[in-house]
Design an enzyme around this catalytic site. Structure first.
Site, PDB file in Angstrom:
ATOM      1  N   HIS A  30       0.832  -1.207   0.000  1.00 18.44           N
ATOM      2  CA  HIS A  30       0.000   0.000   0.000  1.00 18.44           C
ATOM      3  C   HIS A  30       0.871   1.264   0.000  1.00 18.44           C
ATOM      4  O   HIS A  30       2.021   1.265   0.437  1.00 18.44           O
ATOM      5  CB  HIS A  30      -1.036  -0.004   1.129  1.00 18.44           C
TER       6      HIS A  30
ATOM      7  N   GLU B 196      -4.951   0.666  -0.401  1.00 20.95           N
ATOM      8  CA  GLU B 196      -4.737  -0.756  -0.175  1.00 20.95           C
ATOM      9  C   GLU B 196      -4.749  -1.520  -1.498  1.00 20.95           C
ATOM     10  O   GLU B 196      -5.164  -0.978  -2.534  1.00 20.95           O
ATOM     11  CB  GLU B 196      -5.848  -1.281   0.753  1.00 20.95           C
TER      12      GLU B 196
END
Ligand code: F6R
Length: 242
Positions: free
Chosen positions: A135, A140
């Protein structure tokens, strides 16, 4: 990508501070995106000890990411963390930090507000760290490369890796992050990576397929992003090159 290998964390911190100061010298009131996490701490400490870093008192600072659902003055929110690690040691007024409101009731409106601010200011320099799952900020895995600033649900892996900071079962499940599309507009980008535990994900970032599965691979689609990484972090990548 321009990958610069340094011996260890101390060298990484000094090299990052020196490159940041070199870059910001090109701008009269540089706008700088700042990460939190452990990796930039040495760089921030090196800046605090360097009289040339007084140039940063006129900078416009932009927070990369922030937890959602906690009080604005909670010492655990990331803006307060940045205040302790960088702004106070450098005597930079708090008002120079564009920060997310971690207590915002309307998260979509808060993300849109920050996106508009960044759009208006522009990003001269983005400093970034690499998450253990690839990330960037809290973008993410699965974050598309033109994603905007938004509220993101943290993955179980990010929650686990932040548990040391918050305590088991206490990590806020949602966070704001500047989007990858937002960050891609930065004029200069510097990724800092240290330590053996980042070796696999750094090798994937540098050599693996360019894909939202590893959000940090968006950096390879930029022109001129710089990575400063220490020998331990680059261990697998060097192995990969044979
Ligand atoms: C925090 C942030 C995160 C961290 C990453 C690595 O603002 O942007 O993406 O950079 O999780 O964290 P450390 O440096 O603690 O390994």
């Amino acid at each position: 990508m321009d990958v610069r290998e340094v011996r260890d964390y101390g060298e990484l911190s000094r090299a990052a501070a020196a490159l940041l100061l070199e870059w910001v010298a090109d701008f009269s009131s540089p706008s700088i995106v700042l990460p939190t996490g452990n990796t930039p701490l040495g760089c921030y400490a090196a800046l605090a000890a360097d009289p040339r870093a007084r140039a940063l008192t006129g900078a416009r600072l932009i927070q990369l990411d922030e937890y959602h659902g906690i009080a604005r003055d909670d010492p655990r929110n990331l803006a307060e963390w940045l205040m302790r690690a960088l702004l106070r040691p450098l005597a930079i007024p708090a008002a120079r930090l564009q920060r997310f409101d971690s207590s915002a009731g309307n998260a979509a409106a808060e993300a849109a507000r920050m996106e508009e601010i960044v759009e208006a200011i522009g990003i001269d320099v983005a400093i970034l760290g690499l998450g253990p799952n690839g990330h960037i900020g809290f973008n993410e895995p699965g974050s598309i490369f033109d994603s905007p600033t938004r509220l993101i649900e943290l993955t179980p892996e990010s929650i686990r890796s932040n548990a040391a900071y918050w305590g088991e079962g206490r990590v806020p499940p949602f966070a704001f992050s500047l989007g990858l599309g937002t960050l891609a507009r930065a004029r200069r980008t510097l990724l800092l990576v240290s330590g053996e535990r980042k070796a696999d994900i750094l090798a994937e970032t540098l050599n693996g397929p360019i894909s939202p599965t590893v959000p940090a691979t968006y950096l390879r689609a930029l022109s001129g992003a710089v990575v400063i990484a220490d020998q331990l972090a680059l261990r697998k990548w060097r192995g990969g090159r044979g």
